[in-house]
Design a protein around this motif. Structure first.
Motif, short mmCIF file in Angstrom:
data_model
loop_
_atom_site.label_atom_id
_atom_site.label_comp_id
_atom_site.label_asym_id
_atom_site.label_seq_id
_atom_site.Cartn_x
_atom_site.Cartn_y
_atom_site.Cartn_z
N MET A 1 0.83 -1.20 0.00
CA MET A 1 0.00 0.00 0.00
C MET A 1 0.88 1.26 0.00
N GLY A 2 1.94 1.25 0.80
CA GLY A 2 2.80 2.43 0.87
C GLY A 2 3.46 2.74 -0.46
N ILE A 3 4.02 1.71 -1.08
CA ILE A 3 4.72 1.90 -2.36
C ILE A 3 3.73 2.32 -3.45
N LYS A 4 2.57 1.66 -3.49
CA LYS A 4 1.55 2.00 -4.48
C LYS A 4 1.11 3.47 -4.32
N THR A 5 0.92 3.90 -3.09
CA THR A 5 0.50 5.28 -2.83
C THR A 5 1.57 6.27 -3.27
N ILE A 6 2.82 5.96 -2.99
CA ILE A 6 3.92 6.84 -3.40
C ILE A 6 4.03 6.88 -4.93
N PHE A 8 1.61 6.51 -7.10
CA PHE A 8 0.52 7.37 -7.57
C PHE A 8 0.88 8.84 -7.34
N SER A 9 1.51 9.13 -6.20
CA SER A 9 1.84 10.52 -5.88
C SER A 9 2.80 11.13 -6.89
N VAL A 10 3.74 10.34 -7.40
CA VAL A 10 4.68 10.91 -8.37
C VAL A 10 4.02 11.16 -9.72
N LEU A 11 2.93 10.44 -10.01
CA LEU A 11 2.17 10.76 -11.22
C LEU A 11 1.53 12.14 -11.09
N TYR A 12 1.02 12.43 -9.89
CA TYR A 12 0.47 13.77 -9.65
C TYR A 12 1.58 14.82 -9.70
N LEU A 13 2.78 14.48 -9.22
CA LEU A 13 3.90 15.41 -9.30
C LEU A 13 4.18 15.76 -10.76
N ALA A 14 4.26 14.74 -11.61
CA ALA A 14 4.53 14.97 -13.03
C ALA A 14 3.43 15.85 -13.65
N LEU A 15 2.18 15.55 -13.33
CA LEU A 15 1.06 16.33 -13.86
C LEU A 15 1.12 17.78 -13.37
N GLY A 16 1.40 17.96 -12.09
CA GLY A 16 1.52 19.31 -11.53
C GLY A 16 2.67 20.09 -12.16
N LEU A 41 -2.63 18.03 -2.79
CA LEU A 41 -3.39 16.81 -2.47
C LEU A 41 -2.84 15.57 -3.19
N GLY A 42 -2.33 15.76 -4.40
CA GLY A 42 -1.83 14.63 -5.16
C GLY A 42 -0.41 14.24 -4.78
N TRP A 43 0.50 15.17 -4.95
CA TRP A 43 1.90 14.86 -4.69
C TRP A 43 2.22 14.84 -3.20
N THR A 44 2.04 15.94 -2.51
CA THR A 44 2.50 16.05 -1.13
C THR A 44 1.72 15.16 -0.17
N THR A 45 0.41 15.26 -0.17
CA THR A 45 -0.40 14.51 0.79
C THR A 45 -0.28 13.00 0.56
N LEU A 46 -0.34 12.58 -0.70
CA LEU A 46 -0.23 11.14 -0.97
C LEU A 46 1.18 10.61 -0.66
N THR A 47 2.19 11.43 -0.89
CA THR A 47 3.56 10.99 -0.54
C THR A 47 3.68 10.77 0.96
N ILE A 48 3.19 11.70 1.74
CA ILE A 48 3.26 11.56 3.20
C ILE A 48 2.46 10.35 3.65
N ALA A 49 1.26 10.17 3.09
CA ALA A 49 0.45 8.99 3.43
C ALA A 49 1.19 7.71 3.06
N GLY A 50 1.78 7.69 1.87
CA GLY A 50 2.52 6.51 1.44
C GLY A 50 3.70 6.18 2.34
N HIS A 72 -9.43 8.91 -2.59
CA HIS A 72 -8.50 9.99 -2.89
C HIS A 72 -8.16 10.00 -4.39
N ASN A 73 -7.85 8.83 -4.94
CA ASN A 73 -7.37 8.75 -6.32
C ASN A 73 -8.48 8.74 -7.36
N ILE A 74 -9.70 8.61 -6.94
CA ILE A 74 -10.84 8.81 -7.84
C ILE A 74 -11.37 10.23 -7.67
N GLY A 75 -11.48 10.66 -6.42
CA GLY A 75 -12.04 11.97 -6.13
C GLY A 75 -11.20 13.12 -6.65
N LEU A 76 -9.88 13.03 -6.49
CA LEU A 76 -9.02 14.16 -6.89
C LEU A 76 -9.09 14.44 -8.40
#
Length: 120
Positions: A1-6, A8-16, A41-50, A72-76
């Protein structure tokens, strides 16, 4: 779960990053709020959660972690599509912003509850 969340977070980083670059090149900052939400919400929050999920695997043993991840990943993305239209002056998809932000907040509240109750 941690790795998967991280991951996903880097995908948001790239998009941002790409959205920020586009805004700079176009000298059009209409989508600044979208850029900020994707990064926060995508990069920072998901990275910390991961990182928390990775360091404390007991947090991933609950429905709360999966609910957080998916809400989180559907709503955002849903919220961001609605917000793009809203800040561009079209309120026709405001409902997407409302639905997406509600899903994201509920997911994050599951995360908060999970940490408060299950982190020992």
């Amino acid at each position: 779960m941690g790795i998967k969340t991280i991951k996903f977070s880097v995908l948001y980083l790239a998009l941002g990053l790409l959205l920020g670059l586009y805004m700079s090149i176009a000298d059009d900052y209409t989508l600044t709020s979208v850029h900020v939400h994707i990064n926060l919400l995508g990069w920072t929050t998901l990275t910390i959660a991961g990182i928390l999920y990775y360091l404390f695997p007991e947090l991933t043993d609950h429905f709360l972690a999966k609910a957080h991840f998916w809400l989180h990943n559907i709503g955002l993305p849903v919220m961001m599509v609605g917000l793009v239209f809203t800040v561009s002056g079209t309120n026709s998809l405001l409902l997407l912003t409302i639905i997406g932000s509600t899903a994201t907040v509920i997911g994050l509240l599951f995360f908060v509850y999970n940490v408060l109750v299950n982190l020992k």
